[in-house]
Design an enzyme around this catalytic site. Structure first.
Site, PDB file in Angstrom:
ATOM      1  N   SER A 280       0.849  -1.190   0.000  1.00 50.96           N
ATOM      2  CA  SER A 280       0.000   0.000   0.000  1.00 50.96           C
ATOM      3  C   SER A 280       0.882   1.236   0.000  1.00 50.96           C
ATOM      4  O   SER A 280       2.019   1.213   0.501  1.00 50.96           O
ATOM      5  CB  SER A 280      -0.869  -0.006   1.259  1.00 50.96           C
ATOM      6  OG  SER A 280      -1.414   1.273   1.478  1.00 50.96           O
TER       7      SER A 280
ATOM      8  N   TYR B 258      -3.689  -0.787  10.012  1.00 55.63           N
ATOM      9  CA  TYR B 258      -3.484  -1.169   8.620  1.00 55.63           C
ATOM     10  C   TYR B 258      -2.052  -0.846   8.187  1.00 55.63           C
ATOM     11  O   TYR B 258      -1.327  -1.705   7.677  1.00 55.63           O
ATOM     12  CB  TYR B 258      -4.499  -0.418   7.756  1.00 55.63           C
ATOM     13  CG  TYR B 258      -4.411  -0.720   6.279  1.00 55.63           C
ATOM     14  CD1 TYR B 258      -4.905  -1.914   5.772  1.00 55.63           C
ATOM     15  CD2 TYR B 258      -3.866   0.211   5.379  1.00 55.63           C
ATOM     16  CE1 TYR B 258      -4.843  -2.183   4.411  1.00 55.63           C
ATOM     17  CE2 TYR B 258      -3.803  -0.053   4.023  1.00 55.63           C
ATOM     18  CZ  TYR B 258      -4.293  -1.255   3.533  1.00 55.63           C
ATOM     19  OH  TYR B 258      -4.223  -1.513   2.202  1.00 55.63           O
TER      20      TYR B 258
END
Ligand code: ZN
Length: 686
Positions: free
Chosen positions: A563, A576
């Site tokens: 990410s 996350y």
């Protein structure tokens, strides 16, 4: 063998429609016709392109399969032109093919079958030719002609083995003329031809003869074990599958040293009966049932009988030695028979038999592997029939070589389409039901790979895999339910890939969840859940991949979907971002430890992909919008404007980058991090 002709379905069909009907009926029974084998024809009056009445042979063209044949797959050959050839004494295959090309009613129609003249010369309107197992079984015996006589009497004429072509066509025609009452010939080590004035009668006669051959063999067998007694005890199914899954990548590695192959494992009852039997060692090494079988299975399979089939290491040692010997013997066979200096075909086997475990069939793709495997089932059926009525024999080594290295077949090999960049590769994609995972699976399949689509949403994965198989061919993908945090499920996923395709070349570790919330307010469970999926899940997939790839010894590519948050974390996204950072570090370690195994590991950092994403729930959308101080509906536009290229980023963009990392184009790249985010300055990898 049952006559399945339906008066109702065939009523009111024209003669050409009846030809299609008969062809499909015969083609739908695999004990008659297999994969492109067999052919059919009718002779009829048509008008040529000038409108003149013309006698035409409609005969199946090369490259179509009887079970799905359509009218346009039948070439039209002007019969008068073809019949002129009967006066000749000989004609080479090349001459014959060139001549027939000049006689076509439609210049663009498929090339007529090499057995076209056989159909043309038979003095009857409808002709059906198959490679029926039951008939081939009778001919593949020590005294084939006598066995045939005992089984079928004078109802058919035996024609000694000869490769299809001009001379065989003439011999059949002469035999038919010499005995005008007979309407069938048996081509030894090859198949059956029947003819009549209508398709219905030609089919009925065919079925009747095959039925009599079956009954004769069944009568002779009468409860006898045709392959001798059991020599290797049956291994219980679960143990067998575990052993086969562990062995598959090792075997694939051995068979892929020149070029990767796809392996298909098969332990159907008839296969196990055969490989576990007393006689399998000897029978498996006699030769193919027909030249047609040989083209897909090669002349001989590899056979090994381990003392302990579930001892993977010992079986692997035995296989390695057996393969070495196989290749040596194959090249010696080519040397003995090769009088024209043709180049040897690849010496690897297509069928590998292991007593206790079953069969592996191999090919350039899953279709070729499946065809080779299916054909070997019929080789076994033919051996069983032959052993019931006598003792199994095969083509001579010389005839086998002539069939394998027949220029017409070698020419067909050159017509095979070029391979896609990921052909012969096997990939596993986690989180593949939708979004980025699905886009990658779709791209990989369209570039030639076989893909295992794994997802915690098993139904979603099954739906996606079915869609891809529909588009790209049966068996190209398979789906499974996978919770990446479950060690046992992960191990099972790799076993499944091993059994279905033989191993693994590419892992796309993509499954993830996006849990949001500020650190101050985060429950421990949220933190732990994010780490379990977004970090530990990647570890488990990595560990199994490295274990498998180490045994397979063909290198590999691990691709981690991380990410933008790895390099540029944001508020309220701690669980996350921290887990994704762990994933990225794991990927780097995988690159370091994978290096000696030629396993590459690389990271993709996508950002702000909304379409089809399972990640961006409404709640997450609202939370991210809040974190940026904007309205949820403005989020996509916000992300677009934020990047340097002012671009919206799609799952397909990530798939394109994944394709680069998966294939040989990035052969020298490992440990890299590649953003797919339209350019986010603070997220530049450094
Ligand atoms: Zn044939």
């Amino acid at each position: 063998m049952r006559n399945r002709w339906s008066e109702q379905e065939s009523a009111n069909l024209s003669d050409v429609d009846l030809l299609v009907y008969m062809s499909r009926l015969a083609g739908s029974d695999p004990s008659l016709v297999l994969w492109g084998g067999g052919n059919t024809s009718i002779k009829r009056n048509e008008l040529d392109f000038r409108g003149r009445p013309t006698r035409v042979l409609r005969v199946k063209g090369s490259g179509s399969d009887l079970k799905s044949v359509r009218m346009q797959d039948f070439s039209g050959v002007r019969l008068d032109d073809a019949l002129l050839l009967e006066a000749r004494d000989e004609m080479s295959d090349e001459e014959m093919v060139a001549y027939l090309a000049q006689t076509l009613m439609e210049p663009g129609s498929p090339r007529p079958s090499i057995e076209t003249l056989l159909h043309a010369f038979i003095p009857a309107a409808a002709v059906l030719h198959s490679h029926a197992d039951a008939v081939v079984a009778l001919t593949n015996t020590a005294d084939g002609a006598a066995v045939l006589q005992r089984a079928l009497g004078d109802s058919v004429i035996p024609i000694p083995y000869r490769r299809p072509g001009f001379l065989l066509s003439k011999e059949v025609a002469e035999a038919a003329r010499a005995r005008p009452g007979v309407r069938g010939v048996v081509l030894m080590n090859h198949g059956l031809v029947t003819w009549a004035e209508t398709a219905r009668e030609a089919y009925a006669l065919h079925i009747e003869i095959v039925g009599r051959a079956e009954e004769y063999a069944a009568g002779q067998k009468r409860g006898r074990r045709v392959f001798g007694g059991v020599k290797t005890e049956n291994v219980p199914v679960q143990e067998r599958h575990r052993a086969a899954a562990a062995l598959a990548p090792l075997l694939r590695g051995m068979l892929s040293q020149r070029q990767r192959v796809i392996l298909r494992y098969d332990d159907d009852a008839d296969i196990l009966d055969f490989v576990n039997s007393e006689e399998a060692d000897r029978l498996s090494q006699i030769g193919p049932a027909t030249p047609d079988h040989l083209l897909n299975t090669k002349r001989l399979p590899v056979f090994v009988r381990p003392v302990e089939p579930t001892n993977t290491e010992a079986v692997a040692v035995a296989l390695r030695e057996a393969l070495r010997r196989y290749e040596e013997e194959y090249l010696a066979y080519v040397d003995r028979q090769n009088h024209d200096g043709v180049v040897a075909l690849p010496p690897e086997p297509r069928i590998v038999l292991v007593a206790g475990l079953g069969m592996w069939s191999c090919g350039r793709d899953v279709r070729a592997a499946r065809i080779a495997g299916e054909i070997y089932h019929h080789t076994i059926a033919v051996m069983a029939g032959a052993q019931a009525v006598g003792s199994y024999t095969s083509l001579s080594e010389e005839d086998a070589f002539q069939a394998e290295y027949w220029p017409m077949e070698l020419y067909k090999l050159t017509l095979q389409p070029g391979e896609r960049p990921l052909a012969r590769r096997i990939a596993l994609v986690s989180g593949a039901a939708r979004g980025i995972g699905y886009a990658i699976a779709e791209r990989f399949v369209s570039e030639g790979a076989n893909v295992v689509l794994a997802d915690i949403d098993g139904d979603g994965a099954a739906h996606s895999a079915a869609m891809l198989n529909e588009r790209h061919g049966e068996g190209r993908c398979l789906a499974l339910t996978l919770d990446v945090t479950d060690e046992r499920e992960v191990a099972h996923a790799f076993e499944t890939a091993g059994l279905a395709y033989g191993g693994l070349d590419i892992l796309v570790s993509n499954a993830g969840i996006a849990l949001n919330g500020s650190l101050a307010d985060m429950p421990l469970g949220t933190w732990e859940r994010s780490l379990a999926v977004n970090a530990t899940g990647h570890f488990l997939l990595t560990r199994e991949s490295l274990r498998l790839m180490r045994g397979q010894d063909l290198g590999g590519s691990l691709i981690y979907i991380a990410s933008k948050n790895v390099t540029a974390p944001g508020a309220d996204f701690g669980a996350y971002s921290a887990a994704k950072a762990a994933e990225a570090q794991l990927a780097r370690i995988a690159a370091i430890e994978g290096g000696p195994l030629k396993v590459r590991a690389n990271i993709l950092n996508p950002d702000a992909i909304f379409e089809g994403s399972g990640l961006f729930s409404q709640a997450l959308r609202e939370s991210r919008a809040r974190a940026h101080g904007i309205a949820p509906e403005d989020l996509e536009e916000f992300y677009r404007r934020r990047n340097l290229l002012q671009a919206r980023v799609f799952a397909e963009d990530v798939a394109a980058a994944a394709l680069f990392l998966a294939g040989d184009e990035s052969a020298k790249t490992t440990g890299a991090m590649l953003p797919v985010d339209g350019g986010v300055r603070e997220a530049f990898p450094r």
